[in-house]
Structures are given as C-alpha cells and as structure tokens.
Design an enzyme around this catalytic site. Structure first.
Site, PDB file in Angstrom:
ATOM      1  N   HIS A 117       0.848  -1.204   0.000  1.00 24.24           N
ATOM      2  CA  HIS A 117       0.000   0.000   0.000  1.00 24.24           C
ATOM      3  C   HIS A 117       0.883   1.253   0.000  1.00 24.24           C
ATOM      4  CE1 HIS A 117      -3.536  -2.305   0.654  1.00 24.24           C
ATOM      5  NE2 HIS A 117      -3.546  -2.344   1.979  1.00 24.24           N
ATOM      6  N   SER A 147     -15.593   1.864   2.653  1.00 20.64           N
ATOM      7  CA  SER A 147     -14.956   0.588   2.976  1.00 20.64           C
ATOM      8  C   SER A 147     -13.911   0.763   4.086  1.00 20.64           C
ATOM      9  CB  SER A 147     -14.303   0.033   1.702  1.00 20.64           C
ATOM     10  OG  SER A 147     -13.767  -1.234   1.934  1.00 20.64           O
ATOM     11  N   TYR A 202     -11.238  -0.884  -9.880  1.00 15.29           N
ATOM     12  CA  TYR A 202     -12.192  -1.796  -9.235  1.00 15.29           C
ATOM     13  C   TYR A 202     -13.497  -1.829 -10.044  1.00 15.29           C
ATOM     14  CZ  TYR A 202     -15.116  -3.587  -5.376  1.00 15.29           C
ATOM     15  OH  TYR A 202     -15.952  -4.330  -4.595  1.00 15.29           O
ATOM     16  N   ARG A 258     -16.595  -7.581   2.732  1.00 17.41           N
ATOM     17  CA  ARG A 258     -17.745  -6.960   3.395  1.00 17.41           C
ATOM     18  C   ARG A 258     -18.970  -6.958   2.483  1.00 17.41           C
ATOM     19  NH1 ARG A 258     -20.137  -1.816   4.051  1.00 17.41           N
ATOM     20  NH2 ARG A 258     -19.004  -1.190   2.190  1.00 17.41           N
ATOM     21  N   LYS A 259     -18.927  -6.179   1.396  1.00 15.21           N
ATOM     22  CA  LYS A 259     -20.097  -6.036   0.525  1.00 15.21           C
ATOM     23  C   LYS A 259     -19.731  -6.235  -0.944  1.00 15.21           C
ATOM     24  CE  LYS A 259     -24.188  -3.276   1.401  1.00 15.21           C
ATOM     25  NZ  LYS A 259     -24.680  -1.966   1.807  1.00 15.21           N
TER      26      LYS A 259
END
Ligand code: A3P
Length: 301
Positions: A117, A147, A202, A258-259
């Site tokens: 990162h 997020s 993404y 998560r989603k």
C-alpha cells in the site's frame, strides 16, 4: 502457511493490537501514518533493502481498493499459468514483513507475489531498477472511504471509535493510515507512461472480470487459455472469495469481504459530504488521466 498457523498468527496479532489504546494504533513515519502493530518503524526502515526480482509479480493499491481481490486473482493466474501452487507463506504486504519474513521472501521461488500500500515514491527503488511489472488497482474515493470506515470499526488493528463524520474529515485531509488518497493517485499519474506499470480500476473489473483477468495475465506474461480465464473468474467472485475466506483469511474474512459492490457510498454520504468530495476530486484530480480512468461522474455523482 497452513491455515491453522496463519490463524494462530493473526489471532496473536489481533490480541496484541487489542491491548493498545486507539490513539496508539497508528504511528507516524516520515510524516505518514501506519498501523503500529503491522508496520512498526523497523519494518518500514528495512523495506528499503528489499531485493526485487525482474519476474516478481507486484501489486500496489491504496487501502480498500480491492487489494485482496487482486491477490486472489494473481495467485490463481500464477497457479494456472505456471502449474505451480503459490504457497501462501509471505504476508501479502511488503511493509508487514518482519526480518524472518524477509528472509523467507529472499528464498521464495519465482514468481513471487509481492504487494504494497506504500506511496509509489516509497516503494523500494530496486523494483523500479529491475523494471518489475507492477499492477496498480484504483477504486473511486467515495466507495473506498466507506470501505475504509467500516474496516476501522471492525478491525482491532486500527482505531475504531470514530464516527462517520470524523473519519470522513480525516480521510479528506489525508490523516489516515498510508496517507492521502489524492497524493497517492497523483503520484501514480506521474508514472502512467512506464510500460512496467498497468493500471486497472475496481469498477471496470466488476463490470467485466474475465476481460480484466485475461489482460492482467497477459501483462505479466502469464498466458491463460479461455477455460483458465473462466476458472479464475469463477474462483475470484466476491461470493467465492468470501466463502473461501476462512481458509485464505482466517478470523478476518468477514471484515475484508464486506459487501463488494460499486455505489455503497450512496447509503453513507450526506449531500454536503458528497459535494465536499466532488470538490476535492475536482481540485486534485480533474484533468488527470487517472481521474478520467476512475470515471468519477459515472460512479460518484
Ligand atoms: P467493501 O468494504 O466495499 O465491501 P482491500 O482488499 O483493498 O482491503 O479492499 C476490500 C474491498 O474489496 C471490500 O470492499 C471488499 O468487499 C472488496 N472485495 C474483496 N474481494 C472482492 C471481490 N472478489 N470482488 C469484488 N469486491 C471485492
């Protein structure tokens, strides 16, 4: 690493993190915040000595941009294309590596999967010198902020007691772990013409994952048959990765997976916050190639 020993290691790390007060969970190194437990000063100092290889498969992303998704994709692509299983021994982020992990990384067979990162100017110079191929995944800042917010509140490693409004302000001012999203994107903008670097988003990957996987394999010289592309696509859907996460991410699977959707920001941002982010995006990234690639109007307005 076997799932059980990974589970033990993660449990021990979370336990140590749980013993810290929120204000101790981040520390500043060269002006940027990092998680104290995972990226202590010594790791960040040692990072500069990382010995890159030409054939390393490198992945870079700002937090919460789909890094773990791409780790899954790259592991599967390597396994399919080279018919060797990538053993999950090295933690996926270079800045997490302890001196023992570094030794393991030095001895690992090629192609090694390495990730980070870190801001591109803080990626060890040997990766640029060796012209190691780097895949960079970006995500629209509104979904990423959402997020990151949930990640803080469900994860002992990071300070948790933050309201949405407080985290929103911190994010916009860049006062979060790994620093400012906008500085990060702008720094990669300056490297867009480097043929060793491939940028994906993404959002485009969720739209057409098979195409993304085919292109990513080709970029690394890891050619896949169409059947292999479909196999990797099926193994790396959000649902498949979440289902498998007890093996791949023991104890933290539900926190990371998560989603997995585009547009969750709409359930969190107030109209004023949405406008504030639009203004920040326009001020910092309007007119940049990466800004255009993020297709901000489509995904964030
Ligand atoms: P959400 O919190 O919006 O669900 P990172 O791996 O960089 O920490 O990013 C985590 C984000 O990527 C999470 O977003 C997670 O759900 C999403 N994600 C993980 N695997 C995914 C997949 N296979 N497909 C789509 N999104 C995925």
């Amino acid at each position: 690493m076997a799932a059980q020993s990974m589970r033990d290691k993660i449990t021990a790390t979370l336990q140590r993190a749980g013993e810290l007060r929120d204000e101790e969970k981040l520390h500043r190194y060269n002006g940027v915040l990092y998680p104290t437990i995972l990226c202590p000063e010594q790791h960040l100092k040692d990072l500069g000595h990382t010995k890159a290889r030409e054939d390393d498969v490198m992945l870079a992303a700002y937090p919460k941009s789909g890094f773990n998704w791409m780790v899954g994709v790259l592991k599967n692509v390597i396994a399919e294309a080279t018919a060797t299983k990538v053993v999950n021994e090295i933690p996926p982020l270079m800045e997490f590596l302890s001196p023992e992990d570094m030794k393991m990384m030095d001895q690992a067979p090629s192609p090694r999967l390495v990730g980070t990162h870190m801001h591109p100017d803080r990626i060890p110079g040997s990766f640029y010198a060796k012209k190691t191929k780097i895949l960079v995944i970006f995500r629209n800042p509104k979904d990423m902020l959402v997020s990151y917010y949930h990640f803080h509140n469900n994860n002992l490693i990071l300070p948790s007691g933050q309201s949405w409004d407080t985290f929103f302000s911190k994010f916009l001012s860049g006062d979060v772990a790994w620093g400012s999203y906008f500085d990060y994107v702008l720094a990669w903008e300056g490297r867009m013409d480097d043929p060793s670097i491939k940028v994906v988003t993404y959002e485009e990957l969720t739209q057409d994952p098979s195409r993304g996987i085919r292109d990513i394999g080709a970029f690394f010289g890891l050619t896949l048959t169409e059947a292999q592309v479909q196999k990797v696509t099926a193994a790396t859907t959000f649902e498949a990765m979440k289902k498998n996460s007890d093996e791949t991410h023991p104890t933290i699977g539900n926190v990371i997976f998560r989603k997995g959707v585009v547009g969750d920001w709409r359930t969190h941002f107030t109209p004023e916050q949405s406008q504030e982010m639009d203004d920040a995006f326009n001020k910092r990234l309007a007119g940049t190639r990466l800004g255009a690639k993020l297709d901000y109007q489509k995904h964030c307005q």
